[in-house]
Design a protein around this motif. Sequence first.
Motif, PDB file in Angstrom:
ATOM      1  N   TYR A   1       9.388  -7.822  25.120  1.00 37.13           N
ATOM      2  CA  TYR A   1       8.913  -6.528  24.588  1.00 37.13           C
ATOM      3  C   TYR A   1       8.406  -5.601  25.690  1.00 37.13           C
ATOM      4  O   TYR A   1       8.272  -4.406  25.471  1.00 37.13           O
ATOM      5  N   TYR A   2       8.148  -6.153  26.904  1.00 36.11           N
ATOM      6  CA  TYR A   2       7.736  -5.252  28.005  1.00 36.11           C
ATOM      7  C   TYR A   2       8.949  -4.518  28.574  1.00 36.11           C
ATOM      8  O   TYR A   2       8.821  -3.497  29.238  1.00 36.11           O
ATOM      9  N   LYS A   3      10.127  -5.100  28.346  1.00 33.57           N
ATOM     10  CA  LYS A   3      11.326  -4.554  29.010  1.00 33.57           C
ATOM     11  C   LYS A   3      12.077  -3.554  28.117  1.00 33.57           C
ATOM     12  O   LYS A   3      13.006  -2.886  28.559  1.00 33.57           O
ATOM     13  N   THR A   4      11.648  -3.428  26.871  1.00 31.20           N
ATOM     14  CA  THR A   4      12.403  -2.525  25.995  1.00 31.20           C
ATOM     15  C   THR A   4      11.432  -1.864  25.004  1.00 31.20           C
ATOM     16  O   THR A   4      10.233  -1.819  25.264  1.00 31.20           O
TER      17      THR A   4
END
Lengths: 417, 967, 183, 88
Positions: free
Chosen positions: B127-130
């Motif tokens: 969830y940090y990457k998108t």
Amino acid sequence: MPNRYSAWSLLRGALAGHRNWQGAWREATPKPRYDVIVVGGGGHGLATAYYLAKNHRVTNVAVLERGWIGGGNTGRNTTIVRSNYLYPESARLYDFSLKLYEGLSRDLNYNIMLSQRALVMLAHSRHDLDSMARWANAMRMNGIDADLLSLEEVRSRVPGLDTSSGARIPVLGGFTQRRAGTARHDAVAWGYARAASALGVDIIQNCEVRGFLKEGGRVCGVQTSLGDIRAERVGIAAAGHSSVLAELAGLRLPVTSYALQALVSEPLKPLLDTVVLSPGTGGYLSQSDKGELVIGAMLDLFPSYAQRGSFAVTQQILASILALFPAYARLKMLRQWAGIVDVVHDSSPIIGRTPVPGLFINCGWGTGGFKGIPVGGYTLAHVLATGEDHPLAEPFQLERFISGRLIDEAAASGIAH
Amino acid sequence: MSGTRLGEPYGRRIDRSRPISFMFNGRVLAGLQGDTLASALLANGVRLVGRSFKLHRPRGIFAAGIEEPTGIVDLVDGRHRTPDERATLVELVDGLAAESVNCWPSVGFDLGAVNGWFSPLLPAGFYYKTFKWPGWRPFEPAIRRMAGLGRASLERGGEVYEEISENVDLLVAGSGIAGLAAAAAAAEAGARTVLLCAGREPGGALGWRGDAEVGDLLVRARRAGVRILTRTLAFGVYDHNLVCASERLAHVPASATRRLSERLWKFRARSIVAAQGAFERPMLFPDNDRPGVMLAGAVDEYAHAYGVACGRRVVIAANCDSAYRVAESLQAAGIEVVALLDRRPSVDIGTHAAGVRAIANTGIGKVIGARSVRGCVAVPADGHSAPRLRLECDLILVAGGHAPAVHLHSQAGGRLRWLAESSMFVPDGNARGLVSVGACAGVFGREAAAQHAADVGRALALGFTVPAAPVGGASRSLASSRIAAVRGKQLVDLQNDVAVSDVELAARENYRSVEHLKRYTTTGMATDQGKTSNVNALVLMGEFTHREPAEVGTTRFRPPYSPVTFGALIGRRVGALYRPLKRLAAVEWHARHGALFEQFGNWSRPAAYPRSGESLHQAAQREALTVRRTVGLFDGSPLGKLEVWGADAARFLDLMYLGTMSTLAPGQARYGLLLNENGVIVDDGIVARVDERRFWVNTTSAGIERTAAAFEEWLQCEYTDLRVLVTPVTSRYGNATISGPKAFEVMAAAGFGAEFSPQATRHMTLHDGHWRGVPVRVLRASFTGELSYEINLPAGETEQLLQALAEGVETREGCLYGIEALEILRTEKGYLHVGTDTDGTTLPGDVGFARGIDRKAANFVGRRSLLRPAARDPQRLRLVGLAPLDGRTLLPTGAQIANAPPPTQTEGHVTSSYPSPSLGSPVALAMLARGGERLGEQVTVHHLGRRIEARVVSTPFVDPKGERLHG
Amino acid sequence: MDNRLDSQPLRAGGVTVELDRSTRVAALRYFDGATASTLVRTVLGEPLPEVQRVIRSASTAGEPFILAWRGPRETWILAASEGPLERLEAACAGKDDVCLVVQTDGILGIHASGTGTPELLRRLGSFGSVPHRGEARTGRFADVAVTVLGLDDREALLLVERVYAEHLLGWVRETLLDMNGGE
Amino acid sequence: MMQIPCIYCGPRDESEFVCGGTAHLTRPPLESDDRQWAEYLFFRENPKGAHLERWRHAYGCGQWFNLERDTVTHEIRAVYPITQAAPR
């Protein structure tokens, strides 16, 4: 440049078994000298390094962190972001910070999970309603969104709240800032670290500052557990330990360190979709994306550097929440901890020059440091790069304690801020 | 069927003669008295209990105690729910109803299971990457519905909680053989000892095996006077040897009926002994989270304690000698041990199990069965040196080694060290005031543990130095049980779905600190707080970053040791008892006279006395007008009252107040402002001199405790030579205030003598006298601007005085008036209300109290701050009168004053504003920049987008020359 | 409002709790304990009590009274009749180092007696604030400041400021409700 | 929750007390300059370790007294009257 983060990069990662990802930030060992050293690898310190590189193209920068980045107050707070402040100076400072937060996920290419689910402040008396009217109007004067809420509107936003007429702590209505909300604290630290490292900043963990190097009374570097490191200018952003570092540089601050506790419940399905704050009881809470109620309230009111917190205060914190939400009595406390916050008399930060040449300070955020990370970094970077205070930080200098020009938000709003 | 009951002598805790029926996901099942929900479910062959946090993979019962990561349920009784309960801790009672969590529409068919298919897209921190575009908020609701476990009900149950404190010489947490030995020895040596047992009976692991020595120790302990508290878990060690524990009292499910549900114990112990044993480490192999994979020790406990066979054909994956004892124990109970796959090379294996097929250097390469184990495939540790072996079984036990429960030692500030041979962290020396014994100290030899514990107990009782722990006896265990060659998802944290690949990803992305590992992957952040996953996680991080486990270290151990109910933590501080609410002595009298009560600070007081059909504001308008025209009666009892006495009392009050009090003659009174050292107004009130050495001091009702404390602080810490004594008497005196042109007429009618007439008792004077034989202290002072008397008398007589005065008020068409009317009257007079017109920044000069400061000698509190540059800033806000230009529109309190539309620099705000019944037009007070110089100026008032024109006017609005006051 | 001040005695869990509205109370204030002690001895025949101690008048003396230590410069005098207080007040007149402040109606007594008294006190107070026999301990009881006199092993007098009496009684009532069931 | 040794009443729970911050501050005279006045009001050593501080037994005898307390371990090393000079 480490690989960009996006849905596509996640898909490519899945196909490659996620073996293609590079380090989020470079593991750096200290060089002998830098242009700027930032002491403290929390949100404020990492943001300072990022804005030095991005806004001022000063990239020969080192962030020195005693333990692991984001391990101080950045990793210990209740993750609330808001800018509901009374005085123009504070309103401008904190709203600039909220505006930076609003663009931060894209700016850092790192999802900090900013959730602008609004803040609801509860009024427990007609006097509270009057002071919230002043608050809302003052914020609008400063160009910040703010509205009063009727009792019905509070009931619809805050399920489980005891709004019965016989409640010990009656609820008469409230006030809301819609742009307020929460952000994932760890992601803010890691996002800034990744972006700063990509621009050339050295992030050095397990490196404790033990003294300052001086030439002719001017700070020109630091002594650390990994040896001496020289620099033109040194900025301190180490809340909780501001006084300890200042003392090493021969500087005395108007700061006292207190433990500020937080605790979480076990994870629950969605129950509360806004941030709730009760000035009357001092309690505040929100529900994290993992489903835990994240709860905080008053300080432990005796000086302390122990990141534990007093059990008696833990009881008061929970009593203030259960007075408002009686049905939460059967939930269970999963974990309790404390951060060490810098408390100054007027609960406002200090960002700028110090009487010691070459040494600059960002401290004094008290219980409101997390919401101030972007602007704290932005303005400390400005003074470290240019030697001049940023206009937003101009009213928040050490000098105000001598002239008496205090910006006392807590006193003005009558809450233990 | 995989779960069945064993015959005698198995099942020491259950009573086969008392069946219990309970519901699970709507199905009625049968258990026995003494079962836990977990043992009953296992006895009924229930394997699928819930769904994991992120990937919604099927989950069953994994352990038997507080470390249970997956057997999480909600207890339901109509509208009442108790969320996130560990089935292993829920005592089975008749009518119990439990439901699986985190699954919809059912645990068997859960839509969330679709996440399992996308798991490659959902590594740690995905969830940090998108989710960055268009923002996080749109995605959040779906993510939050997926996350979380149980559901909380918004219905307050009838359960209540209490708190008890107790001083003890020795507190022992944990009632296994070590805990019992320490407690018995200490009590026999004369120490007052309390032993806490988390379960229903003391004895620990050996206890439920019916061990004779444990039985003897229990008898010895009781005979020596050890107090044993069962169902009581020590969850926190705090400052100065405070141990907090919660005792479960009622087991009936939550409902509306009142019952004492839990008790919070607070023990102050001269010394603490931690004896909480050790947890068992799981093994790492693909799909090690399938229902039917369980901890070896737990399955042994289910057999012996609950008489439940969790399976018929068992494979044991081992990395520790304890697996062999469990194998023999299950064989003896008639459960077939198909094979014992020992991950360790044979040289490390220190024991064997008779009649059990044990294969060294071997692990599990594959688990067969999605919702429940049906078999597995054994593979050699190096992946090729032996053929893959398919084994038919319905239960896989894991015995990966031991993890001492070092939580209380760590909470007390103790350090840890890594014991390489047994791959475990053990206490490194003792923490201050706390000694660990038995398995939680790393002492696994039964005799060594009992002997050391007894020595510790005796030494602590007699004040001798405590012997060091003989660490050892836990056999050899590899740090990592993983087989590199096998493929598939190997779970480290069973509740939060954290796999070995996630730890590897964290290492690769430089989240290498053990704290980063935890926060990035969420391993160890579930409701079991890593009790079964922490060691495996940090060992893996060490492997991926070429560091020893000791170098990786552990995360911080925080209270509570096991989750504690919110209600139990706060005890009686609920509802009306959350915070004391102060009531008037004559509260019932006021209620009979139609008072509408509201809260002001911590007081409940009449806001007004509405007559039929009147709103609060209409009543207040009528009351205010009546006070101006005839007379009104008000209960002023909450007013703060202090007796300040002594030869230096006058001098002291000059140091405390802005104004000079030492020049008051006996009987005279003066209004005074109290500042803090920053010069800010914090309180106000009237000071009257009773005689040469005694002053009567009034403060605001909210400020009395703060003011009394401030006076004591100055006297005890700074002005220690002054002979002054301050005694609060607020509650001693009731106060009836009679105000209006006919005020004295009413007093006379009630029996007050001529000495109180306006001519005899001048404004701002104090007179002691008697009324109907009762001592009264009458102060002629006015907050309404009318002729006004405050009559103080012993609180018990207040109702009698109010009744007498009220009769006179009624015959003169007067009325009772509340706080709201008082606010209207004082605003009409322009009188200051500290805390309403002023805030934490207002200096005396801002509200017209700057005159005469320099003539005063005493360096009163706050005086020096009034000389600072900020205090002399001409731009400061000043208190002014404000009236709407159209003479009709009410200027809302809290509105801002600015001559340009927002956003702009504000010049001030409205602090008090009411329609004035006497003038027939609104009156208001405001703080305005340079207010003093802007009389007559027109200004614009802004309120939530509305704009109202107003004019700065002088105050008072009513009776400017004060003739009514001094008449 | 279920816990009005004039409610009847409460009996449960082996303890009887009664609000005692008749006791006269006064605070003797002084700078030096010795001088004040000689004055009290001459007027009432008893010295001032030591730190955290209680002195009860001899049963033979006319009107009974209790002296309770409240602080280094404060002792409380409780009496069933006005006599002792009036005599003390008269003796203090004109003195510049000792004075009497009447607190009747301002400080109320809540009397607890019976075998369950220690169990009740343990659930109201905390470490160090529950008195033994002959002690006067002021501490945090039910979150308010209460002075508790240990009159006997099974008898205590809780002295609390009137405005907090209702809160303390409410806490006592809740505790007694559950003491019936348990212990 | 600490246990504070009241100088008159003996050890009691921390929740019975109020901490008055750093001890041994003397109030400067009216003639002091703005910096001296600010030092008295605001600037503190705020040590990480031994700290001399004032405490009041608010829920008990109401008296002030001084403590030497470690701000990290919360160990209390000395208790002495409010009017007594700093130890050492």
